[in-house]
Design a protein around this motif. Structure first.
Motif: not given
Length: 459
Positions: A37-46, A175-184
């Motif tokens: 999620r931390g990486t996801s937040i950074l990508i979202s902000l970028a 849920p971490a795996k579910a979040s990982f799918i969204e992150l990719i």
């Protein structure tokens, strides 16, 4: 030094594997989610400044508004994925894998049928709609907007069907795996935006394709991989579709359906109200504040996500001590995030300038202040709502959801028209309309867990 590092890893390993099985699962998922999620937040902000730079603030506001309008069609989900999340978790807790497969197959079949019909109706209707008039923008954009909305709508329909697999992962307390799918999917979308910025001119259609195709491709791969491997025994099949046998899934889904409609109206209609009363640039400003302070909500969600399905199991086993201990920990985290939010509020304008580029868009302090207040109260109530969702105690939330959207729109329009509150009115209206999260859900939790009340409180 090496010995200290080994000792540190050993302590972390001991902590992660200490406690009840559901606590161990929760801790491991939280640790994984912190990175994901931390990486996801950074990508979202970028992606925000990149996208604004690619199409300009006004056209970015058009994209956000169109996405919100299409997002309203999420109610055709009829709450099925949330219902599946609870019923699948219950079936696993009871060791009934055959029942779990029926729930999975019936959900996929229902969503595929519903959204295919909705998609066909929309394609027919779209040819009669003048999107430039609806959004109050230049009439020269009518063809571009008509194509864009078809792209976005097709994406939403496919996403609702394919994201069922992430509900299954979450129900299985992963849920971490579910979040990982969204992150990719997010990461590939980011690369696509960078490609567009470097090699093409600003185009809403190109933007729509870049942001819609990548997540769908990732979800297709995730469905194939998971149902060919870990969840092979739950793989959807026509033979396992049984609408009559899965009646309880639809009954539970119906309650989530109304709750979901309320959420869509309250949080998706904001962009439309702003676009029609102010401008699409103001839509961008509102969403910048929403995304900025939404970071604290995303941070809290990292810790909260495992709680929904874990509370389903804990409540079935009458482990009230674990539930109360978890709520106490979330309360402490709420306090910490409140002070983090205060610091974010103090430095808001500096961070906006650093994030988006100085002078890109002006955001007044009042809008940031109300954004901070909204998210502070929202995360306070979300832990109680998550628990009640997990145990399917939805009646109170259901009835509050019937009235809250009406209250929200009435307050927002009144504050804008009569009191000239500006864009901040949307945050203020959302705060007042969130009666369930701030008052009713904490009260219901207290009656169920502390007072052991049943009947009305558990329905």
């Amino acid at each position: 030094m090496i010995q200290k590092i080994r000792s540190g890893f050993q302590k972390v390993s001991t902590y992660l594997n200490d406690g009840q099985e559901r606590s161990v699962k929760a801790k491991k998922n939280i640790l994984g989610a912190l990175f994901i999620r931390g990486t996801s937040i950074l990508i979202s902000l970028a992606m925000v400044p990149l996208t604004i730079d690619y199409v300009n603030p006004s056209r970015y506001g058009i994209w956000l508004t169109l996405s919100s309008i299409v997002g309203w069609f999420a109610f055709f989900d009829i709450g099925l994925t949330q219902g599946l999340r609870n019923k699948f978790a219950e079936a696993l807790a009871e060791g009934n894998k055959e029942q779990a497969k029926i729930y999975v197959s019936t959900t996929y079949a229902s969503l595929a049928l519903i959204f295919f019909l909705v998609w066909l109706v929309f394609l027919f209707t779209n040819s009669f709609l003048d999107w430039s008039s609806i959004l109050k923008v230049d009439s020269a954009m009518v063809t571009e907007l008509s194509i864009l909305v078809v792209i976005v709508f097709t994406y939403f329909c496919l996403q609702f069907i394919l994201k069922t697999v992430t509900s299954i992962l979450t129900a299985d307390q992963q849920p971490a795996k579910a979040s990982f799918i969204e992150l990719i999917g997010q990461f590939i979308s980011l690369l696509s935006i960078i490609f567009l910025v470097v090699f093409t001119e600003g185009s809403l259609i190109n933007l729509g394709l870049a942001l819609c195709i990548s997540p769908i491709m990732v979800l297709l791969v995730a469905n194939y991989v998971l149902f060919s491997g870990k969840y092979k025994e739950f793989k959807p099949s026509i033979a396992a579709v049984d609408f009559k046998h899965a009646k309880s899934l639809f009954q539970l889904g119906g309650k989530f359906f109304i709750i979901q409609i309320a959420a869509i109206i309250q949080y998706e209609s904001a962009n439309i109200i702003i676009a029609r009363n102010f401008s699409t640039t103001d839509v961008t400003a509102f969403n910048i504040v929403h995304r900025y302070f939404g970071v604290i909500n995303m941070a809290f969600a990292i810790f909260l996500t495992p709680f929904w399905s874990a509370s389903t199991e804990a409540f079935l086993r009458k482990d009230f001590q674990w539930i109360k201990s978890s709520i106490n920990k979330y309360n402490k985290l709420n306090v910490l995030l409140f002070f983090v939010g205060l610091v974010m509020l103090y430095f808001a304008q500096d961070i906006y300038d650093l994030w988006l580029g100085k002078g890109t868009i002006q955001i007044d302090f009042q809008l940031s202040l109300w954004g901070f207040v909204f998210f502070t109260l929202f995360i306070f109530g979300s832990k109680y709502v998550s628990f009640l969702n997990g145990i399917s105690a939805l009646r109170i939330q259901f009835w509050s959801s019937v009235f809250s959207p009406i209250l929200y729109i009435f307050i927002a329009i009144t504050l804008i028209g009569q009191f000239e509150m500006g864009v901040s009115a949307l945050f203020i209206a959302a705060i007042i309309a969130n009666v369930n999260g701030v008052i009713l859900a904490p009260l219901q939790y207290y009656m169920v867990v502390e007072k052991k009340k049943k009947g009305f409180w558990l329905k």
